[in-house]
Motif scaffolding. Structure first.
Motif, PDB file in Angstrom:
ATOM      1  N   GLU A   1     -13.134 -28.800  -8.185  1.00 37.78           N
ATOM      2  CA  GLU A   1     -12.976 -28.018  -9.418  1.00 37.78           C
ATOM      3  C   GLU A   1     -12.838 -28.901 -10.651  1.00 37.78           C
ATOM      4  O   GLU A   1     -12.973 -28.425 -11.783  1.00 37.78           O
TER       5      GLU A   1
ATOM      6  N   GLY B   1     -17.675 -30.401 -13.701  1.00 37.73           N
ATOM      7  CA  GLY B   1     -18.261 -29.365 -14.544  1.00 37.73           C
ATOM      8  C   GLY B   1     -19.398 -28.636 -13.835  1.00 37.73           C
ATOM      9  O   GLY B   1     -19.555 -28.734 -12.619  1.00 37.73           O
ATOM     10  N   ARG B   2     -20.207 -27.919 -14.633  1.00 35.74           N
ATOM     11  CA  ARG B   2     -21.287 -27.111 -14.037  1.00 35.74           C
ATOM     12  C   ARG B   2     -22.532 -27.948 -13.769  1.00 35.74           C
ATOM     13  O   ARG B   2     -23.342 -27.588 -12.918  1.00 35.74           O
ATOM     14  N   SER B   3     -22.718 -29.008 -14.535  1.00 36.73           N
ATOM     15  CA  SER B   3     -23.885 -29.853 -14.263  1.00 36.73           C
ATOM     16  C   SER B   3     -23.386 -31.278 -14.009  1.00 36.73           C
ATOM     17  O   SER B   3     -22.659 -31.852 -14.830  1.00 36.73           O
TER      18      SER B   3
ATOM     19  N   SER C   1     -23.228 -28.633  -4.876  1.00 35.78           N
ATOM     20  CA  SER C   1     -24.356 -27.717  -5.015  1.00 35.78           C
ATOM     21  C   SER C   1     -24.036 -26.359  -4.383  1.00 35.78           C
ATOM     22  O   SER C   1     -24.423 -25.306  -4.906  1.00 35.78           O
TER      23      SER C   1
ATOM     24  N   THR D   1     -21.399 -24.882  -4.472  1.00 33.68           N
ATOM     25  CA  THR D   1     -20.525 -24.082  -5.356  1.00 33.68           C
ATOM     26  C   THR D   1     -21.296 -23.536  -6.558  1.00 33.68           C
ATOM     27  O   THR D   1     -20.697 -22.979  -7.476  1.00 33.68           O
ATOM     28  N   GLY D   2     -22.616 -23.741  -6.574  1.00 35.67           N
ATOM     29  CA  GLY D   2     -23.425 -23.202  -7.661  1.00 35.67           C
ATOM     30  C   GLY D   2     -23.647 -24.188  -8.796  1.00 35.67           C
ATOM     31  O   GLY D   2     -24.288 -23.855  -9.791  1.00 35.67           O
ATOM     32  N   ARG D   3     -23.149 -25.398  -8.675  1.00 35.14           N
ATOM     33  CA  ARG D   3     -23.358 -26.387  -9.732  1.00 35.14           C
ATOM     34  C   ARG D   3     -24.773 -26.972  -9.647  1.00 35.14           C
ATOM     35  O   ARG D   3     -25.377 -26.984  -8.566  1.00 35.14           O
ATOM     36  N   THR D   4     -25.244 -27.472 -10.767  1.00 38.67           N
ATOM     37  CA  THR D   4     -26.516 -28.194 -10.785  1.00 38.67           C
ATOM     38  C   THR D   4     -26.195 -29.667 -10.539  1.00 38.67           C
ATOM     39  O   THR D   4     -25.391 -30.258 -11.274  1.00 38.67           O
TER      40      THR D   4
ATOM     41  N   ASP E   1     -22.379 -32.526 -17.681  1.00 38.26           N
ATOM     42  CA  ASP E   1     -21.045 -32.540 -18.287  1.00 38.26           C
ATOM     43  C   ASP E   1     -20.067 -33.351 -17.445  1.00 38.26           C
ATOM     44  O   ASP E   1     -18.947 -33.619 -17.864  1.00 38.26           O
TER      45      ASP E   1
END
Ligand code: SF4
Length: 671
Positions: A514, A517-519, A539, A541-544, A608
């Motif tokens: 956690e 970040g998202r990317s 990946s 967890t939906g992250r790029t 990020d």
């Protein structure tokens, strides 16, 4: 009382030989001289295995030019040296004899031995990519004679039998396989003609060695080349032809050739367990009990072997790596001491990766070193010492176990609340959980040996000195750093970084996904699995997630352990993007500037969070403080220099055994 393993303890007749049980140790190459190899085999024989098959010995110079001349009569003495000790322990020993055919190599400077590799047809093997000469009649006759001569030397040297290698893309399988054999003469075409060379070899060996000598043949059950290659159905047809003349005393099944060598010795990450068993049952049915069937391939536990026997899929089951990891696996299982078994982690570090070098083993550094460190060689210490080990990672655990095994009074301090160090965290990565075996089995061994373990204990120079140990072993490991230093960028000490950027080391990220970040951009500078396994988790967890490396190949360390073909497609399937030959030039708040190692303009990658899986540095400050006070201290593992788990265990093993030998002063100065 019946136990789940009872099916394994029956003896099996193989021609003139009776095995001690249904477990055998199949052929594998530890690359040891004859005396060391004899000690290696004897250790496994003492451990209770029912039958040993040695590694393959070449029957002809064109098999592996520059190798041992097993076809020469003088070789019988060498056979006696490596077969004798295991036989003295009551275990029958068969010697594998082979011609590598298309998979051979030409590495020799000896002009007399110089030449091409030989095979059925002009099809190069992916292993050495040497173009073979299609064999002529005189080549075939010479090779048949070589098999017979080599078998006779095995017999003269005291071997109980031979296993003729007809698998793995070697010569006999080059003839047996419709994909490798493109001939249309008496040695190729239909199944019968493709089987002719194996039969001629069997006839020549039987004629030379007589009926009081066991002869087996090893086949590839499936080459995974589709209908144009050897399939299980084709193997059944071949077995019918081979068995008809009653030349062979057993059939052994392996699989594949070097097109799929990641299936040959699959790492634990593959998830493979006994992939041959189901189709092997068809071959066993074809043999109808006339001769026994032996199978091998990714069986690491005796419970799996027992299931195979109970289901009638094979008469004997082979375990290689389980025997490297714990030579006593059979005796421990038979005596109900299964909790004492040292389990193979299946990481292929010390076995497959070291093919061609002396064998070692991540969990059993004594493997290949039986003459100096075998179970019967290590003796109790003449004068037990009080030993303090600081650090509960693999190096410290192994040092504690080795010292305690010699009767020393050992205490281990670990600063965290659990044993295992960074291995425990790495075992959280997808398909990497078998690494827990290293820690769990060592922790169990320490408990059995009465080592006092104190968790949550931070060692200081004062507390260590106050403890008053006779000898101190420091195994405080290493920590990650995030400067971005890379040996591949001699022009800079660090990656340029703007303020407020979000940069993590891989273990911090792994401990707290956690925090990312998202990317996410992950820099892989070491070529190991950590950045790639972490990428899969992120990946999911939906992250790029993008992993980039300056290397031409991502995760290059996974290639020699055979993990690469199993793991990397899973990363791609999970959506992880890969970039190769790329450096991170600069890290900004929401992006990084990349530069292609091969040239061209820079580019921008949105991110990020940047995770730098790059440098680790030794945590050696305590060691230097203790050494500065003149205390009897030595250091081991990553605390000396950050390396791999097998290095850490090996060093713990060596230094733990060295306690009380007077080596500590030298160790304190130089290690
Ligand atoms: S080196 Fe690893 S894979 Fe090979 S036998 Fe030892 S533990 Fe198993």
């Amino acid at each position: 009382m019946n136990t789940p393993l009872d099916a394994l303890w029956q003896r099996v007749r193989i021609g003139p030989v009776e095995t001690r049980n249904r477990i055998y140790m199949p052929a594998h190459q530890p690359t040891l001289a004859a005396a060391e190899y004899g000690a290696y085999l004897a250790e496994r024989a003492r451990g209770g295995v029912g039958l040993i098959v040695t590694h393959g010995f070449h029957v002809h110079p064109a098999s592996a030019r520059g190798g041992a001349a097993s076809w020469e009569p003088g070789w019988a003495e060498s056979v006696r040296e490596f077969v004798g000790p295991a036989k003295a322990e009551g275990c029958p020993v068969f010697v594998q004899i082979t011609h590598m055919g298309a998979s051979g190599h030409r590495r020799t400077d000896d002009l007399a031995q110089w030449g091409s590799v030989l095979a059925a047809s002009a099809i190069p093997s992916p292993v050495h990519r040497a173009m073979p000469k299609p064999m002529e009649e005189h080549d075939i006759a010479e090779v048949i004679r070589g098999f017979a001569e080599t078998a006779a030397h095995v017999q003269a040297g005291g071997g109980d039998g031979v296993e003729i290698h007809g698998s793995h893309g070697y010569l006999l399988s080059n003839f047996l396989s419709p994909w490798w054999n493109r001939r249309d003469d008496a040695w190729g075409g239909d199944t019968e003609r493709r089987t002719r060379l194996a039969l001629e070899v069997g006839r020549a060996v039987r004629k030379r060695c007589g009926s009081g000598f066991a002869i087996g043949i090893k086949l590839s059950l499936d080459e995974y080349l589709g209908p144009q290659g050897t399939t299980p159905e084709e193997t059944v047809r071949v077995v019918h032809l081979l068995e008809r003349e009653k030349l062979f005393d057993y059939v052994c099944l392996s699989h594949t050739d070097y097109h799929f060598n990641h299936k040959l010795v699959p790492p634990a990450s593959s998830g493979e367990t006994a992939p041959l068993a189901e189709n092997a049952a068809k071959v066993r049915a074809a043999l109808a009990g006339r001769i026994p069937l032996l199978i091998q391939g990714s069986v690491r536990e005796l419970a799996t072997a027992a299931r195979i026997v109970e289901r009638g899929q094979s008469d004997l089951v082979g375990l290689v790596r389980a025997h490297i990891a714990d030579p006593e696996i059979v005796n421990k299982s038979r005596e109900g001491r299964t909790s004492e078994i040292r389990r193979c982690v299946g990481a292929n570090q010390g076995c497959w990766r070291r093919l061609g070098q002396n064998l070692s083993c991540t969990v059993n550094p004594a493997a290949g070193r039986e003459k100096s460190h075998g179970a019967t060689v290590i003796l109790p210490a003449a004068q037990p010492r009080r030993v303090l080990v600081i650090g509960g990672g693999p190096a410290g655990l192994k040092a504690a176990e080795a010292a305690a095994s010699r009767g020393h009074d050992v205490t281990l301090w670990e600063r965290s609340n659990r044993l295992g160090g960074q291995v425990r965290q790495a075992a959280l990565l997808p398909d990497w959980s078998s690494w827990n075996f290293v820690v769990d089995d060592l922790a169990a061994a320490l408990a059995r040996r009465g080592v006092a373990i104190r968790l949550d204990t931070v060692a200081t120079a004062d507390s260590v000195q106050a403890f008053g140990a006779d000898e101190i072993i420091v195994a405080t490991g290493a920590r990650w750093q995030t400067s971005g230093f890379s040996t591949f960028r001699t022009d800079r000490e660090a990656i340029e970084r703007a303020p407020d950027t979000h940069v993590l080391d891989p273990l911090t990220a792994l401990a707290n996904l956690e925090a990312c970040g998202r990317s996410v951009l992950i820099v892989d500078d070491n070529g190991d699995y950590l950045p790639h396994g972490l990428a899969r988790l992120l990946s999911a967890t939906g992250r790029t997630v993008t992993v980039l490396t300056a290397d031409a190949m991502p995760a290059r360390k996974l290639e020699p352990t055979l993990d690469w073909p199993w793991l990397m497609p899973r990363g791609a399937a999970a959506g992880v993007k890969l970039r190769t030959s790329v450096f991170v030039e600069r890290i900004e708040k929401d992006y990084a500037v990349l530069r292609n190692a091969l040239g061209g303009p820079t580019e921008v990658a949105m991110a990020d969070t940047v995770i730098l899986s790059m440098m680790r540095e030794s945590d050696d400050s305590l060691y230097h403080l203790l050494a500065g006070r003149g205390l009897p201290v030595r250091r081991i593992g990553d605390c000396v220099a950050p390396r791999e788990v097998d290095d850490a265990v090996l060093e713990g093993f060596r230094e733990g055994h060295a306690v009380g030998t007077g080596a500590v002063e030298a160790a304190g100065r130089v290690r």
